[in-house]
Design a protein around this motif. Structure first.
Motif, PDB file in Angstrom:
ATOM      1  N   MET A   1       0.845  -1.182   0.000  1.00  0.00           N
ATOM      2  CA  MET A   1       0.000   0.000   0.000  1.00  0.00           C
ATOM      3  C   MET A   1       0.890   1.245   0.000  1.00  0.00           C
ATOM      4  O   MET A   1       1.868   1.325   0.724  1.00  0.00           O
ATOM      5  N   ALA A   2       0.555   2.206  -0.790  1.00  0.00           N
ATOM      6  CA  ALA A   2       1.350   3.423  -0.922  1.00  0.00           C
ATOM      7  C   ALA A   2       1.290   4.288   0.329  1.00  0.00           C
ATOM      8  O   ALA A   2       0.334   4.225   1.096  1.00  0.00           O
ATOM      9  N   TYR A   3       2.314   5.073   0.514  1.00  0.00           N
ATOM     10  CA  TYR A   3       2.360   6.022   1.618  1.00  0.00           C
ATOM     11  C   TYR A   3       1.689   7.324   1.200  1.00  0.00           C
ATOM     12  O   TYR A   3       1.571   7.615   0.006  1.00  0.00           O
ATOM     13  N   VAL A   4       1.227   8.093   2.173  1.00  0.00           N
ATOM     14  CA  VAL A   4       0.596   9.387   1.924  1.00  0.00           C
ATOM     15  C   VAL A   4       1.198  10.425   2.862  1.00  0.00           C
ATOM     16  O   VAL A   4       1.716  10.084   3.924  1.00  0.00           O
ATOM     17  N   ILE A   5       1.110  11.677   2.465  1.00  0.00           N
ATOM     18  CA  ILE A   5       1.632  12.782   3.267  1.00  0.00           C
ATOM     19  C   ILE A   5       0.465  13.627   3.753  1.00  0.00           C
ATOM     20  O   ILE A   5      -0.354  14.091   2.956  1.00  0.00           O
ATOM     21  N   ILE A  33       2.894  12.220  -2.750  1.00  0.00           N
ATOM     22  CA  ILE A  33       3.453  10.951  -3.195  1.00  0.00           C
ATOM     23  C   ILE A  33       2.597  10.390  -4.320  1.00  0.00           C
ATOM     24  O   ILE A  33       1.382  10.267  -4.183  1.00  0.00           O
ATOM     25  N   ASN A  34       3.240  10.046  -5.422  1.00  0.00           N
ATOM     26  CA  ASN A  34       2.562   9.404  -6.542  1.00  0.00           C
ATOM     27  C   ASN A  34       2.318   7.950  -6.137  1.00  0.00           C
ATOM     28  O   ASN A  34       3.249   7.145  -6.070  1.00  0.00           O
ATOM     29  N   ALA A  35       1.075   7.599  -5.858  1.00  0.00           N
ATOM     30  CA  ALA A  35       0.724   6.266  -5.355  1.00  0.00           C
ATOM     31  C   ALA A  35       1.092   5.162  -6.331  1.00  0.00           C
ATOM     32  O   ALA A  35       1.435   4.054  -5.919  1.00  0.00           O
ATOM     33  N   GLU A  36       1.046   5.437  -7.626  1.00  0.00           N
ATOM     34  CA  GLU A  36       1.375   4.421  -8.625  1.00  0.00           C
ATOM     35  C   GLU A  36       2.870   4.127  -8.659  1.00  0.00           C
ATOM     36  O   GLU A  36       3.278   3.006  -8.954  1.00  0.00           O
ATOM     37  N   ALA A  37       3.686   5.111  -8.341  1.00  0.00           N
ATOM     38  CA  ALA A  37       5.141   4.933  -8.363  1.00  0.00           C
ATOM     39  C   ALA A  37       5.688   4.456  -7.018  1.00  0.00           C
ATOM     40  O   ALA A  37       6.737   3.819  -6.958  1.00  0.00           O
ATOM     41  N   CYS A  38       4.972   4.741  -5.942  1.00  0.00           N
ATOM     42  CA  CYS A  38       5.424   4.385  -4.591  1.00  0.00           C
ATOM     43  C   CYS A  38       5.571   2.878  -4.448  1.00  0.00           C
ATOM     44  O   CYS A  38       4.676   2.120  -4.788  1.00  0.00           O
ATOM     45  N   MET A  39       6.739   2.427  -3.933  1.00  0.00           N
ATOM     46  CA  MET A  39       6.971   0.998  -3.735  1.00  0.00           C
ATOM     47  C   MET A  39       6.805   0.588  -2.271  1.00  0.00           C
ATOM     48  O   MET A  39       7.178  -0.507  -1.869  1.00  0.00           O
ATOM     49  N   SER A  40       6.249   1.483  -1.464  1.00  0.00           N
ATOM     50  CA  SER A  40       5.922   1.222  -0.059  1.00  0.00           C
ATOM     51  C   SER A  40       7.115   0.772   0.785  1.00  0.00           C
ATOM     52  O   SER A  40       6.992  -0.067   1.658  1.00  0.00           O
TER      53      SER A  40
END
Length: 56
Positions: A1-5, A33-40
């Motif tokens: 799951m992607a991180y958020v700010i 944070i670009n959720a599609e690019a984020c590798m968590s």
């Protein structure tokens, strides 16, 4: 799951420099944070001085 700010971001830029996939960029009033690019990986959360970054 992607991180958020969250809105606690003070736009210091610490997170952007640490992201290994360059998923973080400066947005309006805070970094985002670009959720599609984020590798968590969580590296960004570890360097945030205000604790504004968490898993979505």
């Amino acid at each position: 799951m992607a991180y958020v700010i969250s809105d606690d971001c003070v736009s210091c830029g610490s997170c952007a420099g640490e992201c290994p996939v360059e998923a973080i960029s400066e947005g309006e009033g805070k970094y985002v944070i670009n959720a599609e690019a984020c590798m968590s990986c969580g590296t960004c959360a570890g360097v945030c001085p205000t604790g504004a970054i968490s898993e979505a």
